[in-house]
Design a protein around this motif. Sequence first.
Motif, PDB file in Angstrom:
ATOM      1  N   ALA A  29       0.763  -0.991   0.267  1.00 48.48           N
ATOM      2  CA  ALA A  29       0.395   0.033   0.150  1.00 48.48           C
ATOM      3  C   ALA A  29       0.853   1.020   0.021  1.00 48.48           C
ATOM      4  O   ALA A  29       0.487   2.397  -0.931  1.00 48.48           O
ATOM      5  CB  ALA A  29      -1.159   0.076   1.131  1.00 48.48           C
ATOM      6  N   GLU A 195      -5.928  11.808  -1.794  1.00 49.69           N
ATOM      7  CA  GLU A 195      -5.472  11.387   0.130  1.00 49.69           C
ATOM      8  C   GLU A 195      -5.804   9.994   0.405  1.00 49.69           C
ATOM      9  O   GLU A 195      -6.980  10.095   0.467  1.00 49.69           O
ATOM     10  CB  GLU A 195      -5.263  11.977   1.358  1.00 49.69           C
ATOM     11  N   ARG A 196      -4.972   8.730   0.861  1.00 47.13           N
ATOM     12  CA  ARG A 196      -5.252   7.465   0.928  1.00 47.13           C
ATOM     13  C   ARG A 196      -5.000   7.244   2.379  1.00 47.13           C
ATOM     14  O   ARG A 196      -4.150   8.194   3.027  1.00 47.13           O
ATOM     15  CB  ARG A 196      -4.188   6.676  -0.334  1.00 47.13           C
ATOM     16  N   ILE A 197      -5.541   6.182   3.166  1.00 45.85           N
ATOM     17  CA  ILE A 197      -5.273   5.631   4.219  1.00 45.85           C
ATOM     18  C   ILE A 197      -5.322   4.423   4.206  1.00 45.85           C
ATOM     19  O   ILE A 197      -5.936   4.270   3.276  1.00 45.85           O
ATOM     20  CB  ILE A 197      -6.138   6.222   5.258  1.00 45.85           C
ATOM     21  N   LEU A 198      -4.862   3.635   5.353  1.00 48.07           N
ATOM     22  CA  LEU A 198      -4.545   2.542   5.121  1.00 48.07           C
ATOM     23  C   LEU A 198      -5.647   2.069   6.724  1.00 48.07           C
ATOM     24  O   LEU A 198      -4.929   2.689   8.083  1.00 48.07           O
ATOM     25  CB  LEU A 198      -3.321   2.124   5.502  1.00 48.07           C
ATOM     26  N   ILE A 199      -7.120   1.419   6.088  1.00 53.12           N
ATOM     27  CA  ILE A 199      -7.760   1.692   8.099  1.00 53.12           C
ATOM     28  C   ILE A 199      -8.171   0.174   8.081  1.00 53.12           C
ATOM     29  O   ILE A 199      -8.089  -0.393   7.149  1.00 53.12           O
ATOM     30  CB  ILE A 199      -8.997   2.588   7.314  1.00 53.12           C
ATOM     31  N   GLU A 203     -12.549   0.553  12.363  1.00 50.11           N
ATOM     32  CA  GLU A 203     -11.627   1.983  13.122  1.00 50.11           C
ATOM     33  C   GLU A 203     -12.546   2.448  11.772  1.00 50.11           C
ATOM     34  O   GLU A 203     -13.074   3.760  12.557  1.00 50.11           O
ATOM     35  CB  GLU A 203     -10.545   1.863  12.332  1.00 50.11           C
ATOM     36  N   LEU A 207     -14.785   5.523  13.245  1.00 48.27           N
ATOM     37  CA  LEU A 207     -14.593   7.252  12.899  1.00 48.27           C
ATOM     38  C   LEU A 207     -16.268   8.008  12.043  1.00 48.27           C
ATOM     39  O   LEU A 207     -16.341   8.783  12.671  1.00 48.27           O
ATOM     40  CB  LEU A 207     -13.713   7.485  11.911  1.00 48.27           C
ATOM     41  N   PHE A 340     -17.815   3.786   6.988  1.00 47.79           N
ATOM     42  CA  PHE A 340     -17.723   5.157   7.839  1.00 47.79           C
ATOM     43  C   PHE A 340     -19.177   5.881   7.470  1.00 47.79           C
ATOM     44  O   PHE A 340     -19.395   5.947   8.821  1.00 47.79           O
ATOM     45  CB  PHE A 340     -16.634   5.500   7.486  1.00 47.79           C
ATOM     46  N   ASP A 371      -7.009  -0.707   1.762  1.00 49.33           N
ATOM     47  CA  ASP A 371      -6.186   1.289   1.273  1.00 49.33           C
ATOM     48  C   ASP A 371      -7.542   1.914   0.432  1.00 49.33           C
ATOM     49  O   ASP A 371      -8.400   0.980  -0.426  1.00 49.33           O
ATOM     50  CB  ASP A 371      -5.208   1.644   0.251  1.00 49.33           C
ATOM     51  N   LYS A 374      -9.255   9.151   1.952  1.00 52.14           N
ATOM     52  CA  LYS A 374      -9.847   9.546   2.693  1.00 52.14           C
ATOM     53  C   LYS A 374     -11.603   9.887   2.547  1.00 52.14           C
ATOM     54  O   LYS A 374     -11.460  10.560   1.781  1.00 52.14           O
ATOM     55  CB  LYS A 374      -8.837  10.717   3.131  1.00 52.14           C
ATOM     56  N   PRO A 375     -12.232   9.893   3.599  1.00 50.42           N
ATOM     57  CA  PRO A 375     -13.706   9.490   3.517  1.00 50.42           C
ATOM     58  C   PRO A 375     -13.801  12.036   3.218  1.00 50.42           C
ATOM     59  O   PRO A 375     -13.327  12.055   3.418  1.00 50.42           O
ATOM     60  CB  PRO A 375     -14.596   9.437   4.391  1.00 50.42           C
TER      61      PRO A 375
END
Lengths: 569, 290
Positions: A29, A195-199, A203, A207, A340, A371, A374-375
Motif C-alpha cells: 500500500a 489522499e489515501r489511508i490504510l484503515i 476503525e 470514526l 464509515f 487502502d 480518505k472519506p
Amino acid sequence: MSNNLVVRFAGEGGQGVVGGSEILAAAAAAVGYHILTFSTFPSQIKGGPAWGQARISTEEILSSGDELDVLVALNQYAYDHNVEELSSTGFVVYNSEEFELDDPRAIGLPADQMARDAGNPRAANMIVIGAVAQLADFPLGYLEEFVTKRFSRGRPGDEQIIEGNIKALHMGAEAAKELGMSLDSLESPKSIEGERILIKGFEAACLGAIAAGLDSFIGYPISPATTMLVYMESNLHGSDKFVGQASSEIESIASLIGAGFSGKKVMTSTAGPGLSLMGEGLGLAWMAEIPLVVANIQRGGPATGLPTKTEQSDLIVAINPGHGDMSVPVIAPGTIEEAFWAAADAVNWAERYQGPVILLSEASIAERQQDILKPDMSKLVVENRSVSDGSEGNERYKGDAVSPFPVPGGPGAYVANGSEHDEQGDTTHLPDVHIRMTERRFKKLELLMDGHYEAENTDSSIALLPWGSSKGPTYAAFQSLRSKGEDIAWYYTMYLNPLPTALLDELLSKDLVLVPELSYLGQLAQILRAKGIKAEPITQYTGLPFKENVLEARITEIVQERAGRMLVS
Amino acid sequence: MSKRNPEYDFKWCPGCGDFGVKRAVEAALTDRAATLSQPIENSVIVAGIGCSGNLVHLQEGPQPFGIHGIHGRTLPIAYGLKSSRPDLNVLIVSGDGDFLSIGAEHIGPQAKRNIDVTAIIMDNGVYGLTKGQASPTTEIEVITSTTPYGKLDDPSRPLETYLAAGVSFLASTLSTQVKAMQQLITEAMEYPGFSIVHVQSPCTTYNDNYAALKGNEKEGILPMAYPIEEGHDAGDIDAAYRLARDSRIPVGIIYKREDSIPAHERLDLARERTGATQKSVEELFQTMAI
Ligand SMILES: Cc1ncc(C[n+]2csc(CCOP(=O)(O)OP(=O)(O)O)c2C)c(N)n1
Ligand code: SF4
Ligand SMILES: [Mg+2]
C-alpha cells in the motif's frame, strides 16, 4: 505481467501469520498498490489453525481473492489444508525446520535459523516475506522503505532492528532466487489521485460514529466486536465524552438507554451472543423512543458458535431483536468506506427517528484492512434530534410520529416508559392508546425509507441483490457475467430495514432476485419473499466469505437452469 | 392516581408501605430543588418493575424526569445516565425482587465504580406486582404461592450484601417514618458516591409484617426495627457490618465511607493525569495516512 497477487500465510495462532500478511500488504500500500487483507483463526490465543491473507493489486479490490499465488505454510497441517487453493502457477514457501515437502512448487526455508543468522531471531517473518517478494518480483526497496518507517520509533535499538529485518528480507530473497522460481511479475502500481489511508473496518465504523457526534460508548468485550470498544476507549475522550466497559451486554444496552435518554448520542458494539442478551433492552429503546446505536459484528452460529469466523446470519434478529411488535432499523455496510458512512448514518438515523438502530457488520469487514481514499468529510451530514422547548408541556409522546425530545434538566419532564403509555409516558392498558402508540412507533420508520441504492442494467428481469460483505465478490461476479454477455441486473443497498421504497418497487417487478448471503437460512431472501419479491438465496455457511469464481459459477448455474426450464415449458 | 394525569390507571392497595416512600421522595426532591435553586427537572427517577417502581408515575406537584424501564435494570440505566450527564441528580426506586433477584448482578459493578446515584429499595419481602411469590428477602418457611411447603431458601440479607459489594453509603429505614426517611434520602443524594437507602415497606396484601416491625409492647413483643444508637461510627466498616448482621432491623445511617471518589470524578482525574484530549476525526485519519 500480472495485476494481482494473493499471498496466504498459514500456520498456527501466535505464529504471526496475520502480522505477516499485514506487513506485506502495508508495504505494498505504501508504494501505491491497492491492498485488502483477510484473516481467519480459531478462538484461542496460541495454537490452532490460522491464516492471514493479503491481496495486492493495481486495480480496486472487491474481495480477498480466489486462488493463491503464494502459500506460506508454517507447518504440515497448514500445507495440507490450504494447498488446494493454490493457483496452477503458484508456489509454496514453507518452514523446512518444521517439516519436509515433496512438491515441485515448494521452496523450503529454515526461517528460524536464517533469522538468527541475520541477527534478529524475531525476523523469521521477514525471511519469508523476502522470499515471497522475490517470487513475485516485488522490489525489495519497497519493503526496505516500509521496514525503516515502521521501526523508526525513536527508541534505542531501532537501528539494529531495522538492519536485522532488512538483512532478513535479503536472505529470504536470495534463498528464493537460488531456487530459480518466479511468478509472473506484478505490474507497477498505477498512480492514485487523492489522499489515501490504510484503515481497518472497525476503525472506519468508529470514526464514522465519532464524526456524526458520538458522545458515549459503552460495551462488553466479545469477538469480533471488541476492537471497537478498545478503539473508543483510546480515541473518544473529550471532556464531555464517556466510554465505559460494562459488566455484560445487559448492562451495555441498559446503560445506553440511560445515556440516550440523557440527550446524548450513544453507541455500543457487540456480536450475536451479546445481541441476544440485548433483546429486551432494545425493546425498551423502541417503546420509550430512545436514540441509540448497537453495532453488531456478525460471527458464526447460534450460542457461542464460531466466534472468530464470518457469517451473515443475524439479519432477522437485528430487525426483531426482542419480543413484541417492533422493527429495528438496520444498516449493513458492504465495504470499508461504507462502514464509515454507515456508522455516521446509524447515529443520524437514531437521532432522526428517535429510536434504536443496528449497524450490522461482519467479522470479515471489521477485521479487514484496506487502502481507501480518505472519506470526503464535506459530504458528512450530522443530524440532531429535535429537542423540546417545553411548549408541549409534559406530553413527550404527542402526535402520530416523531415529536420533540425533552432533555433532562430542561423543560418537558416525562417518564420514558417501556410499558405502554400515554402522551406523558404514564402506563396505560387502554386499547385505543395501544393502537395509537403502536402506529406512531411504526410510522416513524417512514423517515428512513429514502436510503440510497445502486442499480445497474435494470431492464433485466433477473437481478442480483447481495448485502454486507457479499457485495464485493458478487459485484466481481456481476462484472464478469456482464462481460460475457449475460443479461442480469445489479442492485445493492446498505439500508436493509426499512428498505428504500424505490428499491422495493423495482425489485417487485423482477422475475427473480438472487441474494448471495452467508447463512443456511438465507435471511434477506426470506424477508424479501415476505414482501412479495421473488427472491432466492445463494447460501454458503463455511465461516468464510464468498469467492468470486464460486459465486459466478453458482449464479450461472441458476440462470442457465432457469433458461432451460423456460425453453422446455 | 397521578394528579397530573387522570388517565393513568395504576393504584397501590390501601395501606401499602410504598405510599410513605413516595411522600418522602417527593419532599426530598422538592426540597433539594429549593435548597440548590435548581429546577426539579435536574432530577431523574429511574424506576424498576414492580409495585414499587410505579412510584415514578405517582409523584405529585412539580415533576422530575423519569425512566420506567425493564425488570431489574435500574442500576445499569443509572450508570449510563449519570456517566453521560454527571450534572443530573439520579435516584433509583426499586423493589426487593427487582434489585436483589433479577437485578442483583448489577450491584457489585456499580458499587465498585462508585456511581454517584442514590437507590431506594422498597423491601416488602415478596413479589407484589406478580401477586405474592417468594422474593429473596422472604423469610425461610414462609408459605407463598411459589413456596407451598414454606420457603426452603435462606433469606438474603440485603444490608450485608450491600456492604460486601462495596456500597459507599448505606441507610436502613421504615416506610412509616416519612420525615426521617426524607432526611436520609436527602443525605444520600448529597453524598458523593453510590448510596442505598433500604426501606422496609410492607405489602399489606401479600406479606403484611407491620405488626412484627412495630412489635407489641403490651404483649411483650420487641419491635423488629430499632434506631441505631447515637454512638455508632458510620465511618467504621466493622461497626457497619455488626449492624448489618443483626437479625433485627437497624434504622438510620449504617455506613458512610469517608474517602469516596465517585465514578465521574475518577474519570476526570484520570484524564487530567494522562492529559488525554479529544483528537478530531481529521487528526485520527492522519494517523492512518499512507
Ligand atoms: C424479565 C421479566 N421477568 C419477570 C417479570 C415479571 N415481574 C414483574 S414485577 C416482578 C417482581 C417484582 O417484585 P419486587 O421487585 O419485589 O416489587 P414489588 O412489586 O414487590 O414492589 C416480576 C417477577 C418482568 N416484568 N420481566
Ligand atoms: S400488592 Fe403489596 S406492594 Fe403491591 S400495591 Fe398492594 S400492598 Fe403494595
Ligand atoms: Mg417486593
